[in-house]
Design a protein around this motif. Structure first.
Motif, PDB file in Angstrom:
ATOM      1  N   ILE A 111       0.846  -1.185   0.000  1.00 50.95           N
ATOM      2  CA  ILE A 111       0.000   0.000   0.000  1.00 50.95           C
ATOM      3  C   ILE A 111       0.884   1.239   0.000  1.00 50.95           C
ATOM      4  O   ILE A 111       1.773   1.366   0.849  1.00 50.95           O
ATOM      5  N   PRO A 112       0.689   2.179  -0.927  1.00 57.71           N
ATOM      6  CA  PRO A 112       1.523   3.389  -0.956  1.00 57.71           C
ATOM      7  C   PRO A 112       1.441   4.150   0.364  1.00 57.71           C
ATOM      8  O   PRO A 112       0.356   4.380   0.899  1.00 57.71           O
ATOM      9  N   ALA A 113       2.610   4.527   0.888  1.00 57.31           N
ATOM     10  CA  ALA A 113       2.682   5.293   2.132  1.00 57.31           C
ATOM     11  C   ALA A 113       3.776   6.345   1.981  1.00 57.31           C
ATOM     12  O   ALA A 113       4.864   6.046   1.482  1.00 57.31           O
ATOM     13  N   PRO A 114       3.516   7.604   2.384  1.00 56.24           N
ATOM     14  CA  PRO A 114       4.479   8.696   2.185  1.00 56.24           C
ATOM     15  C   PRO A 114       5.840   8.430   2.807  1.00 56.24           C
ATOM     16  O   PRO A 114       6.868   8.792   2.254  1.00 56.24           O
ATOM     17  N   THR A 115       5.883   7.788   3.967  1.00 55.54           N
ATOM     18  CA  THR A 115       7.147   7.584   4.678  1.00 55.54           C
ATOM     19  C   THR A 115       7.847   6.284   4.305  1.00 55.54           C
ATOM     20  O   THR A 115       8.938   6.014   4.795  1.00 55.54           O
ATOM     21  N   LEU A 116       7.206   5.458   3.457  1.00 55.59           N
ATOM     22  CA  LEU A 116       7.797   4.186   3.058  1.00 55.59           C
ATOM     23  C   LEU A 116       7.888   4.145   1.537  1.00 55.59           C
ATOM     24  O   LEU A 116       6.874   3.954   0.860  1.00 55.59           O
ATOM     25  N   PRO A 117       9.079   4.313   0.975  1.00 54.23           N
ATOM     26  CA  PRO A 117       9.224   4.368  -0.489  1.00 54.23           C
ATOM     27  C   PRO A 117       8.684   3.130  -1.194  1.00 54.23           C
ATOM     28  O   PRO A 117       8.106   3.218  -2.274  1.00 54.23           O
ATOM     29  N   GLY A 118       8.870   1.955  -0.593  1.00 54.06           N
ATOM     30  CA  GLY A 118       8.391   0.730  -1.224  1.00 54.06           C
ATOM     31  C   GLY A 118       6.965   0.384  -0.902  1.00 54.06           C
ATOM     32  O   GLY A 118       6.445  -0.626  -1.381  1.00 54.06           O
ATOM     33  N   GLY A 119       6.305   1.199  -0.098  1.00 52.12           N
ATOM     34  CA  GLY A 119       4.933   0.921   0.306  1.00 52.12           C
ATOM     35  C   GLY A 119       4.884   0.073   1.568  1.00 52.12           C
ATOM     36  O   GLY A 119       5.891  -0.500   2.001  1.00 52.12           O
ATOM     37  N   LEU A 120       3.712  -0.006   2.188  1.00 49.23           N
ATOM     38  CA  LEU A 120       3.501  -0.788   3.399  1.00 49.23           C
ATOM     39  C   LEU A 120       2.879  -2.129   3.030  1.00 49.23           C
ATOM     40  O   LEU A 120       1.749  -2.182   2.553  1.00 49.23           O
ATOM     41  N   PRO A 121       3.594  -3.251   3.219  1.00 49.56           N
ATOM     42  CA  PRO A 121       3.041  -4.557   2.844  1.00 49.56           C
ATOM     43  C   PRO A 121       2.025  -5.043   3.879  1.00 49.56           C
ATOM     44  O   PRO A 121       2.341  -5.137   5.065  1.00 49.56           O
ATOM     45  N   ILE A 122       0.823  -5.334   3.435  1.00 50.69           N
ATOM     46  CA  ILE A 122      -0.208  -5.851   4.337  1.00 50.69           C
ATOM     47  C   ILE A 122      -0.901  -7.043   3.697  1.00 50.69           C
ATOM     48  O   ILE A 122      -0.844  -7.247   2.488  1.00 50.69           O
TER      49      ILE A 122
END
Length: 320
Positions: A111-122
């Motif tokens: 999931i795209p997240a501003p603080t995580l360049p690769g996104g948040l895996p859920i």
């Protein structure tokens, strides 16, 4: 005997019924004189002739086809069975119940997240419900080329779309990435609407969609849990003390981490010393402030003369 064997009546019924079967087609056989149609509870029977819908029968029961079914068929109402003739037609049996299916993401969704360049895996899981809504569309898109259709076929189609839909509705309106469960109702409602539109042309309708849980990576879940527990402390200084204590205790429990525990102890001691020094400085400052703003006595401490608010006693000159 061989001449008359095909004249015996047959029974038109759902012969291969399964709870997870959406429809089944009775076909490639001749409906003979004296044949009967059996419709069981939870089933509808659709007569097809040359690919065209002739009649839909929704009441369960045991019917004589010649007298109770044929007169109601749209273009075959006047059909008469001859001595050596039958009617070649197809009967589509449809399961009318609402199906409930469990789903789960096979792989983690980033999931795209501003603080995580690769996104948040859920990961996520839940259930959805669907049923047959439009027989004409069902026949045009699916039943026209298939003899049967299973719930698993629909599940495969649904799960192929879920990754993109989860990303769409989680990212929409800036949902809190670390508290998705609180927004699961809104996310579910959006996905249900999109899935229903995807299945609209097939004659199926998605009647419900639920998200049971969201699962974060172990490291992220640990961070969320600790953040919640530290948030309950409510004081930054105590937060630091608890964090240092955690490091100290973990070092004592594992012999290989003795250096880490010593460092944690030194940091905690230095932090506590700084806090004590700050407390003493604050106390001195407060005392000085209180002395500067003190009120004058009502009577002179030297001669007892009543003061008049002056800085010196009017009788003996004592500083007040």
């Amino acid at each position: 005997m061989g001449f008359f064997k095909d004249q015996f009546s047959n029974v038109v019924e759902w012969e291969e019924f399964r709870e997870d079967m959406i429809f089944w087609k009775w076909s490639n056989r001749e409906i003979k004189k004296g044949s009967r149609l059996i419709i069981r509870p939870g089933q509808d029977a659709i007569f097809l002739y040359n690919g065209k819908v002739e009649g839909i029968f929704q009441d369960d029961g045991d019917y004589d086809i010649e007298s109770q079914i044929i007169p109601f068929l749209s273009t075959l109402g006047g059909f008469k069975f001859g001595f050596n003739s039958g009617m070649r037609a197809e009967v589509l049996f449809v399961n009318t119940k609402e199906f409930t299916v469990k789903w789960g993401t096979k792989n983690a969704i980033n999931i795209p997240a501003p603080t995580l360049p690769g996104g948040l895996p859920i990961r996520s899981n839940g259930t959805f419900q669907f049923k047959v809504k439009d027989y004409i569309k069902l026949i045009d898109k699916i039943a026209g080329v298939k003899e049967s259709y299973l719930v698993e076929d629909v599940k495969l189609r649904i799960t192929a779309l879920l990754d993109q839909l989860l990303m769409k509705w989680i990212a929409k309106e800036g949902k809190d990435m670390f508290n998705l469960q609180a927004n699961s109702y809104d996310i579910s409602a959006g996905i249900k609407t999109d899935l229903d539109m995807q299945l609209f042309d097939t004659g199926l309708s998605v009647t419900g969609f639920q998200i049971m849980s969201f699962t974060y990576p172990e490291e992220v879940q640990s961070m969320i849990t600790k953040n919640a527990s530290y948030g309950m402390v409510g004081d930054l200084n105590r937060y630091q003390q608890v964090a240092m204590t955690d490091g100290l205790l973990s070092g004592k429990q594992g012999g290989s981490n003795s250096m880490a525990s010593d460092m944690a102890g030194m940091m905690m001691g230095a932090n506590m010393a700084n806090q004590m020094l700050n407390h003493m400085n604050n106390a001195g400052t407060n005392q000085a402030a209180n002395s500067n703003t003190g009120s004058k006595p009502n009577f002179c401490p030297n001669c007892g003369q009543k003061s008049t608010g002056a800085n010196f006693c009017p009788n003996c000159g004592q500083k007040l």
